[in-house]
Enzyme design. Structure first.
Site, PDB file in Angstrom:
ATOM      1  N   ARG A 103       0.844  -1.205   0.000  1.00 45.61           N
ATOM      2  CA  ARG A 103       0.000   0.000   0.000  1.00 45.61           C
ATOM      3  C   ARG A 103       0.874   1.249   0.000  1.00 45.61           C
ATOM      4  NH1 ARG A 103      -4.412  -0.768   4.733  1.00 45.61           N
ATOM      5  NH2 ARG A 103      -3.778   1.384   5.038  1.00 45.61           N
ATOM      6  N   ARG A 128       0.737   8.134  10.592  1.00 46.42           N
ATOM      7  CA  ARG A 128      -0.519   7.434  10.917  1.00 46.42           C
ATOM      8  C   ARG A 128      -0.558   7.075  12.405  1.00 46.42           C
ATOM      9  NH1 ARG A 128       0.051   2.853   6.751  1.00 46.42           N
ATOM     10  NH2 ARG A 128      -1.796   1.932   7.710  1.00 46.42           N
TER      11      ARG A 128
HETATM   12  P1  AMP Z   1      -6.891   1.711   7.093  1.00 43.90           P
HETATM   13  O1  AMP Z   1      -7.095   0.812   5.924  1.00 43.90           O
HETATM   14  O2  AMP Z   1      -7.908   1.504   8.181  1.00 43.90           O
HETATM   15  O3  AMP Z   1      -5.469   1.660   7.608  1.00 43.90           O
HETATM   16  O4  AMP Z   1      -7.129   3.200   6.567  1.00 43.90           O
HETATM   17  C1  AMP Z   1      -6.286   3.764   5.589  1.00 43.90           C
HETATM   18  C2  AMP Z   1      -6.490   5.273   5.542  1.00 43.90           C
HETATM   19  O5  AMP Z   1      -7.850   5.551   5.175  1.00 43.90           O
HETATM   20  C3  AMP Z   1      -6.282   5.999   6.863  1.00 43.90           C
HETATM   21  O6  AMP Z   1      -4.919   6.318   7.096  1.00 43.90           O
HETATM   22  C4  AMP Z   1      -7.140   7.237   6.655  1.00 43.90           C
HETATM   23  O7  AMP Z   1      -6.495   8.158   5.787  1.00 43.90           O
HETATM   24  C5  AMP Z   1      -8.344   6.682   5.891  1.00 43.90           C
HETATM   25  N1  AMP Z   1      -9.428   6.210   6.795  1.00 43.90           N
HETATM   26  C6  AMP Z   1      -9.886   4.929   6.963  1.00 43.90           C
HETATM   27  N2  AMP Z   1     -10.898   4.886   7.834  1.00 43.90           N
HETATM   28  C7  AMP Z   1     -11.096   6.169   8.255  1.00 43.90           C
HETATM   29  C8  AMP Z   1     -11.991   6.762   9.194  1.00 43.90           C
HETATM   30  N3  AMP Z   1     -12.892   6.038   9.881  1.00 43.90           N
HETATM   31  N4  AMP Z   1     -11.895   8.109   9.361  1.00 43.90           N
HETATM   32  C9  AMP Z   1     -11.009   8.864   8.678  1.00 43.90           C
HETATM   33  N5  AMP Z   1     -10.126   8.357   7.800  1.00 43.90           N
HETATM   34  C10 AMP Z   1     -10.161   7.014   7.581  1.00 43.90           C
END
Ligand code: AMP
Length: 223
Positions: A161, A172
């Site tokens: 990713r 993050r």
């Molecule tokens: P993840 O796959 O959960 O690691 O999410 C990847 C990215 O998507 C995060 O670093 C955020 O930029 C965005 N993202 C995912 N879920 C959320 C959420 N509930 N609120 C805000 N941003 C989100």
């Protein structure tokens, strides 16, 4: 409808846990990260707006997330049991979830707080490989695919990713500490929280998560 939330920093194992739990317990897995990556791929207006934040490791605007989640839950009937992975991430999102549940006569069944030391989080994220087609996660050392570069589940290509690079990973983690971690206290006080340490073999972690869903909520930390 019932909702289980997987809470925890990037790399704590939310996605991997969700894959296993959904199979074992027949849950409806909702990953806002997967929904956003899909929106980016499809080039929708929400995807275009979200892409820059995701690349930088910042959170996407609450309004976009709320729209995606409300649409996703719109069709859910009374029997639906959702497993949220990566949502809620802010107090506003937690409030939205509470209001949807209130409106729909649903309940927040459990919040599982997944926890691992920081060095483990970073090494999990830097070594993560994800299937382009079905989203299943692997790890170059911890969960290697049977054939390098190929997904065991669907035969799709594995990729890294764009936000799994060191600079974005560190941001993050900082964003999690700043914007999401305080939700743990919110859920501890509502009696639905269970802490689960995920720095252990995958099968053990899954067994503990299943036990945490079956048993009563416990605010104390599990070993
Ligand atoms: P993840 O796959 O959960 O690691 O999410 C990847 C990215 O998507 C995060 O670093 C955020 O930029 C965005 N993202 C995912 N879920 C959320 C959420 N509930 N609120 C805000 N941003 C989100």
């Amino acid at each position: 409808m019932k909702v289980i939330v997987l809470l925890g920093p990037p790399g704590s194992g939310k996605g991997t846990a969700a894959e296993r739990l959904k199979e074992r317990l027949g849950l409806d897995h909702v990953s806002t990260g997967d929904m956003l990556r899909e929106a980016v791929r499809a080039g929708t207006p929400a995807g275009k707006e979200a892409e820059r934040c995701m690349q930088a490791g910042e959170l996407v605007a609450d309004e976009i997330i709320m729209r995606l989640v409300e649409e996703r839950m719109a069709a859910g009937g009374a029997q639906q049991r959702y497993l949220f992975d990566g949502f809620p991430r802010t107090v506003r999102q937690a409030e939205l979830l509470e209001s949807v549940l209130e409106r729909r006569n649903g309940a927040l069944e459990r919040v599982l707080s997944l926890e691992a030391p920081r060095d483990v989080l970073v090494s999990r994220l830097t070594g993560r490989r994800t299937c382009r087609r079905c989203g299943t996660n692997f790890h170059v050392r911890n969960i290697p695919p049977r054939q390098p570069g190929i997904c065991d589940a669907c035969g799709g290509d594995l990729y890294q990713r764009p936000d799994d690079n060191e600079a974005t990973i560190l941001n993050r983690l900082a964003v999690y500490n700043r914007q999401t971690e305080s939700l743990i206290a919110r859920y501890a006080s509502s009696g639905v929280l269970v802490h689960v340490a995920t720095d252990k073999p995958l099968d053990e972690m899954v067994a503990e998560l299943v036990a945490a869903l079956d048993g009563p909520a416990r605010a104390e930390r599990r070993a």
